[in-house]
Design a protein around this motif. Sequence first.
Motif, PDB file in Angstrom:
ATOM      1  N   LYS A   2       2.166 -13.897   8.758  1.00 42.35           N
ATOM      2  CA  LYS A   2       2.637 -15.201   9.200  1.00 42.35           C
ATOM      3  C   LYS A   2       3.526 -15.850   8.144  1.00 42.35           C
ATOM      4  O   LYS A   2       4.489 -16.518   8.485  1.00 42.35           O
ATOM      5  N   ILE A   3       3.193 -15.651   6.857  1.00 38.57           N
ATOM      6  CA  ILE A   3       4.004 -16.214   5.786  1.00 38.57           C
ATOM      7  C   ILE A   3       5.388 -15.586   5.804  1.00 38.57           C
ATOM      8  O   ILE A   3       6.391 -16.265   5.651  1.00 38.57           O
ATOM      9  N   SER A  89       6.970  -2.736   7.184  1.00 33.64           N
ATOM     10  CA  SER A  89       6.527  -3.754   6.235  1.00 33.64           C
ATOM     11  C   SER A  89       7.571  -4.223   5.214  1.00 33.64           C
ATOM     12  O   SER A  89       7.384  -5.283   4.624  1.00 33.64           O
ATOM     13  N   LEU A  90       8.628  -3.465   4.993  1.00 32.02           N
ATOM     14  CA  LEU A  90       9.582  -3.867   3.959  1.00 32.02           C
ATOM     15  C   LEU A  90      10.444  -5.045   4.399  1.00 32.02           C
ATOM     16  O   LEU A  90      10.902  -5.106   5.533  1.00 32.02           O
ATOM     17  N   MET A  91      10.655  -5.971   3.465  1.00 34.12           N
ATOM     18  CA  MET A  91      11.609  -7.053   3.703  1.00 34.12           C
ATOM     19  C   MET A  91      12.995  -6.424   3.746  1.00 34.12           C
ATOM     20  O   MET A  91      13.267  -5.483   3.002  1.00 34.12           O
ATOM     21  N   GLU A 113       3.397 -13.432  -5.606  1.00 34.36           N
ATOM     22  CA  GLU A 113       3.775 -12.833  -4.330  1.00 34.36           C
ATOM     23  C   GLU A 113       2.501 -12.485  -3.584  1.00 34.36           C
ATOM     24  O   GLU A 113       1.655 -11.756  -4.088  1.00 34.36           O
ATOM     25  N   LEU A 114       2.382 -12.995  -2.382  1.00 36.81           N
ATOM     26  CA  LEU A 114       1.205 -12.728  -1.559  1.00 36.81           C
ATOM     27  C   LEU A 114       1.570 -11.712  -0.495  1.00 36.81           C
ATOM     28  O   LEU A 114       2.580 -11.848   0.181  1.00 36.81           O
ATOM     29  N   GLY A 115       0.763 -10.687  -0.355  1.00 41.15           N
ATOM     30  CA  GLY A 115       0.960  -9.730   0.713  1.00 41.15           C
ATOM     31  C   GLY A 115       1.952  -8.629   0.415  1.00 41.15           C
ATOM     32  O   GLY A 115       2.626  -8.161   1.307  1.00 41.15           O
ATOM     33  N   THR A 116       2.033  -8.191  -0.813  1.00 41.10           N
ATOM     34  CA  THR A 116       2.946  -7.095  -1.131  1.00 41.10           C
ATOM     35  C   THR A 116       2.447  -5.800  -0.474  1.00 41.10           C
ATOM     36  O   THR A 116       1.268  -5.642  -0.227  1.00 41.10           O
TER      37      THR A 116
END
Length: 130
Positions: A2-3, A89-91, A113-116
């Motif tokens: 969600k972030i 999953s990658l930005m 960093e949250l959620g790496t």
Amino acid sequence: MKIRILSHRILNFIIYLFKSGNAHSIHSPFVFFLYNEIIKSQKTYYAFKEIEAQRFRLLHSQQIILKTDLGNSSSQSYQISLQKLAQNSLMNRKEAQFLFRLMEWRQPETIIELGTSLGITTAYLAKACA
């Protein structure tokens, strides 16, 4: 997750705001600099080639790993290919490079960093502040 969606929406909104006019219609010197030097920058930095090479390797890897989803109440493990994990999953490259430029400009002392997942975004953040 969600972030990431929220940050993506915020980024898209900022980009929309800047695209709706041109750089000469921006009156604030801070926002003018942010728009021209950070958001619209086409500069290739020293770290981009190395990090994108790692992204390429991940996106083409057939290696199977065991993944445990700790965000799930059952915390079950399952097998997944690095390729599939990277695709999901990658930005994307542009967003990660935007973060790099922003961090290089601001030079924060601490980044959380949250959620790496596979560390590509983390590599961009770390290289920018090195």
